[in-house]
Design a protein around this motif. Sequence first.
Motif, PDB file in Angstrom:
ATOM      1  N   GLN A 195     -11.412  25.958  21.365  1.00 53.56           N
ATOM      2  CA  GLN A 195     -11.470  26.223  22.802  1.00 53.56           C
ATOM      3  C   GLN A 195     -11.704  24.927  23.576  1.00 53.56           C
ATOM      4  OE1 GLN A 195     -14.403  29.213  23.652  1.00 53.56           O
ATOM      5  NE2 GLN A 195     -13.202  30.857  22.686  1.00 53.56           N
ATOM      6  N   GLY A 196     -10.970  24.759  24.750  1.00 52.92           N
ATOM      7  CA  GLY A 196     -11.149  23.593  25.612  1.00 52.92           C
ATOM      8  C   GLY A 196     -10.350  22.389  25.177  1.00 52.92           C
ATOM      9  N   ILE A 197      -9.615  22.482  24.042  1.00 52.52           N
ATOM     10  CA  ILE A 197      -8.834  21.341  23.585  1.00 52.52           C
ATOM     11  C   ILE A 197      -7.710  21.030  24.568  1.00 52.52           C
ATOM     12  CG2 ILE A 197      -7.335  20.461  21.753  1.00 52.52           C
ATOM     13  CD1 ILE A 197     -10.264  20.576  21.014  1.00 52.52           C
ATOM     14  N   ALA A 198      -7.025  22.094  25.076  1.00 56.34           N
ATOM     15  CA  ALA A 198      -5.926  21.887  26.033  1.00 56.34           C
ATOM     16  C   ALA A 198      -6.436  21.265  27.327  1.00 56.34           C
ATOM     17  CB  ALA A 198      -5.231  23.223  26.319  1.00 56.34           C
ATOM     18  N   GLU A 199      -7.586  21.748  27.823  1.00 52.91           N
ATOM     19  CA  GLU A 199      -8.153  21.197  29.046  1.00 52.91           C
ATOM     20  C   GLU A 199      -8.525  19.732  28.855  1.00 52.91           C
ATOM     21  OE1 GLU A 199      -8.920  23.950  27.663  1.00 52.91           O
ATOM     22  OE2 GLU A 199      -8.643  25.592  29.108  1.00 52.91           O
ATOM     23  N   ILE A 200      -9.097  19.436  27.673  1.00 54.49           N
ATOM     24  CA  ILE A 200      -9.483  18.042  27.412  1.00 54.49           C
ATOM     25  C   ILE A 200      -8.263  17.151  27.377  1.00 54.49           C
ATOM     26  CG2 ILE A 200     -10.476  16.509  25.679  1.00 54.49           C
ATOM     27  CD1 ILE A 200     -12.378  18.800  24.935  1.00 54.49           C
ATOM     28  N   LYS A 201      -7.175  17.620  26.729  1.00 59.70           N
ATOM     29  CA  LYS A 201      -5.948  16.824  26.668  1.00 59.70           C
ATOM     30  C   LYS A 201      -5.337  16.645  28.046  1.00 59.70           C
ATOM     31  CE  LYS A 201      -4.673  17.961  21.905  1.00 59.70           C
ATOM     32  NZ  LYS A 201      -3.662  18.570  21.017  1.00 59.70           N
ATOM     33  N   ALA A 202      -5.344  17.727  28.881  1.00 58.07           N
ATOM     34  CA  ALA A 202      -4.797  17.629  30.243  1.00 58.07           C
ATOM     35  C   ALA A 202      -5.598  16.647  31.084  1.00 58.07           C
ATOM     36  CB  ALA A 202      -4.790  19.011  30.894  1.00 58.07           C
ATOM     37  N   GLU A 203      -6.906  16.719  30.907  1.00 59.04           N
ATOM     38  CA  GLU A 203      -7.762  15.795  31.672  1.00 59.04           C
ATOM     39  C   GLU A 203      -7.516  14.351  31.236  1.00 59.04           C
ATOM     40  OE1 GLU A 203     -12.514  15.093  32.691  1.00 59.04           O
ATOM     41  OE2 GLU A 203     -11.843  16.774  31.433  1.00 59.04           O
ATOM     42  N   GLU A 204      -7.338  14.143  29.904  1.00 59.90           N
ATOM     43  CA  GLU A 204      -7.049  12.795  29.435  1.00 59.90           C
ATOM     44  C   GLU A 204      -5.715  12.295  29.975  1.00 59.90           C
ATOM     45  OE1 GLU A 204      -7.229  13.101  25.237  1.00 59.90           O
ATOM     46  OE2 GLU A 204      -9.441  12.975  25.126  1.00 59.90           O
ATOM     47  N   ALA A 205      -4.688  13.190  30.041  1.00 57.38           N
ATOM     48  CA  ALA A 205      -3.377  12.808  30.585  1.00 57.38           C
ATOM     49  C   ALA A 205      -3.488  12.452  32.067  1.00 57.38           C
ATOM     50  CB  ALA A 205      -2.372  13.935  30.374  1.00 57.38           C
ATOM     51  N   MET A 206      -4.275  13.258  32.796  1.00 60.84           N
ATOM     52  CA  MET A 206      -4.456  12.989  34.218  1.00 60.84           C
ATOM     53  C   MET A 206      -5.154  11.663  34.434  1.00 60.84           C
ATOM     54  SD  MET A 206      -6.502  15.255  37.057  1.00 60.84           S
ATOM     55  CE  MET A 206      -8.047  14.864  36.272  1.00 60.84           C
ATOM     56  N   GLN A 207      -6.163  11.377  33.623  1.00 57.69           N
ATOM     57  CA  GLN A 207      -6.857  10.098  33.727  1.00 57.69           C
ATOM     58  C   GLN A 207      -5.917   8.951  33.426  1.00 57.69           C
ATOM     59  OE1 GLN A 207      -9.938   9.420  34.762  1.00 57.69           O
ATOM     60  NE2 GLN A 207     -10.448  11.606  35.093  1.00 57.69           N
ATOM     61  N   GLY A 208      -5.006   9.157  32.479  1.00 60.02           N
ATOM     62  CA  GLY A 208      -4.028   8.115  32.164  1.00 60.02           C
ATOM     63  C   GLY A 208      -3.091   7.854  33.331  1.00 60.02           C
ATOM     64  N   GLN A 209      -2.640   8.942  33.994  1.00 62.26           N
ATOM     65  CA  GLN A 209      -1.760   8.781  35.148  1.00 62.26           C
ATOM     66  C   GLN A 209      -2.467   8.088  36.301  1.00 62.26           C
ATOM     67  OE1 GLN A 209      -0.193  12.620  36.095  1.00 62.26           O
ATOM     68  NE2 GLN A 209       1.038  12.751  34.191  1.00 62.26           N
ATOM     69  N   LEU A 210      -3.710   8.479  36.542  1.00 61.76           N
ATOM     70  CA  LEU A 210      -4.480   7.835  37.614  1.00 61.76           C
ATOM     71  C   LEU A 210      -4.677   6.356  37.330  1.00 61.76           C
ATOM     72  CD1 LEU A 210      -7.215  10.579  38.296  1.00 61.76           C
ATOM     73  CD2 LEU A 210      -5.228   9.991  39.731  1.00 61.76           C
ATOM     74  N   ALA A 211      -4.940   6.014  36.041  1.00 60.07           N
ATOM     75  CA  ALA A 211      -5.111   4.608  35.676  1.00 60.07           C
ATOM     76  C   ALA A 211      -3.813   3.835  35.879  1.00 60.07           C
ATOM     77  CB  ALA A 211      -5.577   4.505  34.219  1.00 60.07           C
ATOM     78  N   GLU A 212      -2.676   4.444  35.515  1.00 59.96           N
ATOM     79  CA  GLU A 212      -1.375   3.803  35.722  1.00 59.96           C
ATOM     80  C   GLU A 212      -1.079   3.604  37.199  1.00 59.96           C
ATOM     81  OE1 GLU A 212       2.194   2.036  34.835  1.00 59.96           O
ATOM     82  OE2 GLU A 212       0.520   2.541  33.491  1.00 59.96           O
ATOM     83  N   GLN A 213      -1.425   4.607  38.014  1.00 60.09           N
ATOM     84  CA  GLN A 213      -1.212   4.495  39.458  1.00 60.09           C
ATOM     85  C   GLN A 213      -2.072   3.395  40.053  1.00 60.09           C
ATOM     86  OE1 GLN A 213       1.089   6.259  41.286  1.00 60.09           O
ATOM     87  NE2 GLN A 213       0.553   4.844  42.939  1.00 60.09           N
ATOM     88  N   ALA A 214      -3.320   3.300  39.595  1.00 62.41           N
ATOM     89  CA  ALA A 214      -4.213   2.248  40.094  1.00 62.41           C
ATOM     90  C   ALA A 214      -3.683   0.880  39.703  1.00 62.41           C
ATOM     91  CB  ALA A 214      -5.611   2.468  39.531  1.00 62.41           C
ATOM     92  N   LEU A 215      -3.123   0.758  38.480  1.00 62.79           N
ATOM     93  CA  LEU A 215      -2.577  -0.507  38.029  1.00 62.79           C
ATOM     94  C   LEU A 215      -1.366  -0.902  38.870  1.00 62.79           C
ATOM     95  CD1 LEU A 215      -2.582  -2.851  36.019  1.00 62.79           C
ATOM     96  CD2 LEU A 215      -1.221  -1.413  34.476  1.00 62.79           C
TER      97      LEU A 215
END
Length: 248
Positions: A195-215
């Motif tokens: 349980q929560g594995i999908a949410e954790i992966k989605a959150e990690e993907a979102m953090q990656g996109q935000l980091a790419e946007q900031a870069l």
Amino acid sequence: MILHKFWSAFVAQINKVANIFWEADPVAQMRYEYDRAVEQLKEGRLGLEQYRGLVERVTRQVVANRTQVQQLEAQTKAYLKAGDRTTAAKFALQMQKAKGDLEANQAQLQMHETAYGNSLKKIQHANEKLIELREKIQKYDAELKMSSAEAEIAKLSETFDVNLTTDFGEIESVIQQRIDQNRGKVRVAADLSNQGIAEIKAEEAMQGQLAEQALQNFEVELGLKSPETTRVSQAAKDLGPATEKQTS
């Protein structure tokens, strides 16, 4: 009449008790009878040894009588040759009496030898029977123990019949129930861990996109990229797969 009945009843009870002890351990009873027979055989052998002593004494008497007869016969012949008939007759009478003793002792010796031989054969035969009895006792003892073990094994197999109606079956059912409960706990823990594995992966993907946007924003500020290129690149990244499908 009444006393006779009482006595018969008493004897019957004694016999009943004796049969109980007799049947309790038949091998021990056979060993007891064997030991008694061995003691009797020892006594018989001792008696045979004493009887053999008697035979040897009679044999010695026969030898002495035979020697005496020979001596008297020689003396009688000597006096006859010398012409002394009176003295010869005297020794002849003694020789006659010695021959009578010799014949009697020989007959007695023959009788004792026969009796000794018969007794010896009986004791030898009894000894052979005792050896057979000892081997038979050992055989019966082993067979009795083996049959008792087989009976216990048969009884044990009936006791451990896997059936819910028996104590063993009930115990086994409880053990299986506990095993199922433990396995259920393990399965629940495994399911909860997913349980929560999908949410954790989605959150990690979102953090990656935000980091790419900031870069990318930082690259625009540095002048390394123009804002238009960055927007086109970002739009291509967001719509890339769909565009590729349309183009195809």
